[in-house]
Design an enzyme around this catalytic site. Structure first.
Site, mmCIF file in Angstrom:
data_model
loop_
_atom_site.group_PDB
_atom_site.id
_atom_site.type_symbol
_atom_site.label_atom_id
_atom_site.label_comp_id
_atom_site.label_asym_id
_atom_site.label_seq_id
_atom_site.Cartn_x
_atom_site.Cartn_y
_atom_site.Cartn_z
ATOM 1 C CB SER A 13 21.528 46.118 50.516
ATOM 2 O OG SER A 13 20.956 46.893 51.724
ATOM 3 C CE LYS A 24 18.062 49.897 54.763
ATOM 4 N NZ LYS A 24 16.874 49.946 55.338
#
Lengths: 376, 376, 376, 376
Positions: free
Chosen positions: A239, A170
């Site tokens: 992401s 992330k």
């Protein structure tokens, strides 16, 4: 900095896959905890597939994160914010086609009397230092990510990069405020388009994984980030999230220092309909798909984690696809739908974690697929 | 009334699958004709998968029909209207996921020196009489359809219902004007909801096919139309169109009275991820899928024709799907995407004809799948 | 049962309109409280316009409710659940066109040195008893709602129904479980379609308001609920929520027993482009629109509350609209967009509360519009 | 090169606004012709508002063009292609909110006994030379457009730029083939993003209009095209189409050399809710809006032509709009919906031509609005 595993004593990684009725519904996790099947403090990460659009205005991700933090704060006697610091929450929006909203819990426990195999599923978490706005989408982020992957491998007790099969990252993105902050300090940023900064941050993070796992030799040029799609990792899944100021890395692999009957493997889909790659991924963990997995083999699949992306050529094996020309449905939604169909057909289940946005994660139009399974 | 085959002499059915660049693009058909590969007068039907939404405001279907009629009128030296009367045009909107917009041409020629096999692909077309508004979605339509299927079987030279593998039906729907017309004559109609009348007309047509093919024994009750989903045909594919006042029926099967190296078979998908049914359909025409068809076998596939529908239970094998709760993307769009993914994974191609709205066409949530292939 | 006003002493109603950055963002409310402008315990209701689709899978509403409850629980030293019982939360999804996501806080305080006028804005809240599944969409719900409206009027210190200008109702809907529960007790329900039950519950609630406010004389027939659109309230605004088992009613009107410089009025839009009705509503509270409100008059507008709905005729003043035929964008989204445009053009602001689903709330295709303003 | 006006003798411009039932429905135009109200050869331009999404995969525009060309070819005894060369067809997709699909016919006839006023509505059409791919979005296109506007003014018999009130431009875009063609000749292009080339071509065309109408003095810098939004025309309306290789320009204004009782005027909306600008535009043609036009004044409105665009700031008068963050509905769709609402509220009709994509056409977030009306 590291967490998710002390490195002392034999540990065991357990994986639980449970449904959600809506993005705010955590009742199936509560039920697992209440039944004694899951010790709340053992949860190191939760992956979630929520039913939003997976794009800019997808609020189902943060809605689910809030609900999960509130739930675990209650069980752990702490605050939601503290849960946020301790448990990696990776929500991916979009359950197009037949995909089913669900959570995947990654739990780490002392091995106790867990089954012993030469190697077993291992998990490790690490974080980069805070990344400045001017570092996003650039070599600084690539290198910091690579270092965090190496740290997480140590946390996971994995020495050989070949034993890593899935790296979830992330990463931050640029906002108007962050761009202004960089400017005020006399720095430039990789892009002024905040939406595009998500792609660049994912891209730099994926290249960092590729370097750490020695999928690319030497280094990469900064100009290649987000542009040279011949460079890719077979195991990265990245992401971007607005709430972050550093990269959060979770490594999943197999290690001799872990116990339990779970094992992980991976393959790379070359395009959205690469069914042979799905079969190959299943075979790496001892499953033998002949058409669709039979009920016994289905029961051994603990989780499937895949990336999907529309081929930029506008073609799948020479036939035109319409994903990139559809102004009613975003391209990544189409991509998740078809990849979800291909995988579900083989696996015989629809609670599969397929996420979009796969820059440098597999070749253009394709993406990595990892499978966690119980040994037969 | 019948057409599409004189019954005299040995005939041969040829199938051509070509891409479209947009719903108005017929250039690939023109190229086939100009090259001599297709004789315009031999075309008895054109199926098309267009990139609209497949729902109420999908104008890509009629746009394609207009373009096709204009093209063929030029080649045949007649009017677009006359082409409309001679050539069955079945456009299905929606190429979600990875599906590729394409046309499938069904051509009937004198056999000449076509290959001889015990049986070969046969096609027959027939029409019902004009159906009154008050007959739609009711037993009158069921029975008229069944009769037309039997007529089309005769046209196709098929005696045994077991030799029929695909029945395409286009059927009328109710409009406000038609409802008013029925009322003015003192008649009631099956529904006042014109959108719902499409489902009822498809449903009645499918049950008509099921009766003609002896998939249901005896008869069905009028109350079962659109309601009792335990009644279904494994070979019907029906769609409603506002331009029709009668049912148009095309039967595809295998017949000893036809030549050529094409053969058709079918299976039934029990749910959207029924990959084994896809394999079964391919095996009926002599293909041997092991994972994904290899290049040689892919080249033998002339067309794949399937139906898709969201399971009304809200579940696929116990896992929740979100198709019916999604107010951004229509349920049938999700269904086509996932079914398209499952089939494309096996066949290795994305130019597959997957259409939505499968009342009484396969079990709830599933649908028939037919395959036309060249003999090996 | 009643709340929201003690009836003793002079009270004052204050209204605050604040922006939200996303559905989970309550920072502007926190800022109001932290600055001392709002006493947390004074908040009796929060209306919110969130940026979801306003349809089935709109999770922004509950996301906002969760965030609001968590915020206020912190300030009030109680639990989110307790906040839920004390403060009416009315979230309406959908900010199509130019509408701006925002919250409207309704606060009730002791009047103290508030301005005195013959009448001032008054608020009252009441609840029906628990409604059984078999009562929803039927006369039992109509009558219970009417009674709750009368109770809320007493709570608000309003004697004359003509002094009521806005009645917000939140009402339950049917779920599969509730339908099963009714059946198990041998009862039937108004509909088995759970989505349709939302419309019927809104419809019955609106008719209850119309009866209590004497907009309809005598009673209504059960068969009229959701069907006879000639029956409507000019002041009801109803919405259904799955979390409810009873109707929650908030009455806003003008009362001599309240102080403060706020006043409320209303009008009824006859169709989506009824600009004269917008002007009329503004005039009832002393504003004088000539084209667009000037800056001074804009500043006096505290809140605009309106309902929007697509005309079932498919026409607006003889011209076809496409709201009901659009399978890409839901009809209520189109309706909010156009009504929002008409109102924003006159008011000169886009933070307007326009909600959809207006059964029996204004005539077909139209809807009530209420304005709360500061006296000049 | 010029057309659309002989320059000899007194001419008269007539405007007809008619509905369409779907994008392929030209029956209302056929009815006008069959009734004798319109002479087919007098039609110089047709503007159409179709119900597609107005974005990349909006096929309703070409579907309508095909239908119009086929219709007129029949009446004129020529081919659709020839009609395409003679009649300007400007289709704009998107009837969001309450907008109504319709056609606007611009017809030029000999004045005969048409009403005489000092000035009357005048129309002129002109074309640029073929534009090379490397010229699009650059000064060459700006200058060629300016020249064509001047030519069209001559065709329209308009000397003073102040008498021009609306300039419609259709312009080419870049495709992969055209980019390759430029490259093969050793040229660069303004952008390799074909979608972005639409914006640049619209932008360059609008600046060309601004120069010709002397809205900008001197010249503009190439770097300003598509970037410096402080430069804009108050009268340009430009749209890009893949079928073009040159710019097509239609000028509408008032001229003493024309007869008839139609007159045109314009104003500029500063943002999407600029209702005073709508009033101002109506006042320029002698209408006196007080709230909503009354029936008599509504009947005098022959056409309303406006441009809409989402403000790039993300704000409308300080309040956040969500147009640019909505991944379910494209931003231009929101913009048309709200602007359509504002205008329809004032005009009292929904068959208004509001189109999106307003680079250099009015200020950022705003756009020109022109009104054609009958004299009272």
């Amino acid at each position: 900095m590291q967490s998710g595993g002390s490195g002392r004593g034999l540990r065991c990684c357990r994986v639980h896959r449970v449904p959600m009725r809506d993005p705010g519904d955590t009742s199936s996790i509560a039920a697992l905890i209440d039944s004694g099947a899951v010790e709340p403090a053992s949860i190191v990460a939760i992956l979630g597939k929520t039913e939003g659009n997976g794009c800019v205005n997808d609020f189902t991700r943060q809605y689910a994160v809030n609900a999960l933090q509130r739930l675990l704060a209650g069980y752990l006697g702490t605050t939601p914010e503290e849960v946020g610091r301790k448990v990696a929450m990776v929500m991916s929006g979009g359950t197009e086609g037949g995909l089913s909203p669900h959570f995947v819990l990654i739990c780490v426990e002392a091995a106790a009397d867990a089954a012993r195999w030469p190697k077993a599923l291992a998990a490790g978490v690490a974080f980069t230092r805070k990344l400045e706005p001017e570092e996003l989408g650039r070599m600084a982020q690539v290198e910091a990510t690579a270092e965090a992957v190496r740290t997480a491998m140590i946390a996971a007790g994995i020495d050989d990069p070949a034993d890593v099969h899935y790296v979830q990252v992330k990463c931050p993105l640029l906002t108007s405020e962050r761009v202004a902050d960089a400017r005020a300090r006399g720095r430039t940023v990789a892009t002024h388009d905040t939406y595009h900064s998500m792609a660049l941050s994912r891209a730099a993070s994926a290249l960092g994984v590729a370097l750490a796992l020695e999928e690319l030799s030497g280094t990469v040029a900064e100009a290649a980030i987000g542009r040279d799609m011949s460079l890719w990792s077979a195991r990265a899944s990245t992401s971007a999230g607005v709430e972050l100021t550093r990269n959060e890395v979770m490594v999943l692999g197999n290690s001799a220092r872990w116990a339990g009957n779970l094992v992980i493997g991976h393959a790379v889909m070359r395009d959205p309909i690469d069914l042979p790659a799905v079969n190959a991924a299943l075979e790496t963990v001892g499953l033998a798909p002949r058409g669709q997995l039979d009920a016994a083999q289905q029961a051994r699949v603990a989780a499937v984690l895949a990336k999907a992306e529309p081929p930029r050529s506008g073609l799948i094996r020479g036939c035109r696809h319409i994903m990139l020309d559809d102004s009613d449905i975003q391209a990544t939604r189409h991509a998740r739908a078809v990849v979800g169909g291909v995988i579900a057909g083989v696996v015989g289940r629809t609670d599969i974690f397929v996420s979009g946005g796969a820059e440098h994660q597999g070749p253009d139009g394709g993406g990595p697929i990892a499978v966690i399974a119980r040994r037969g």
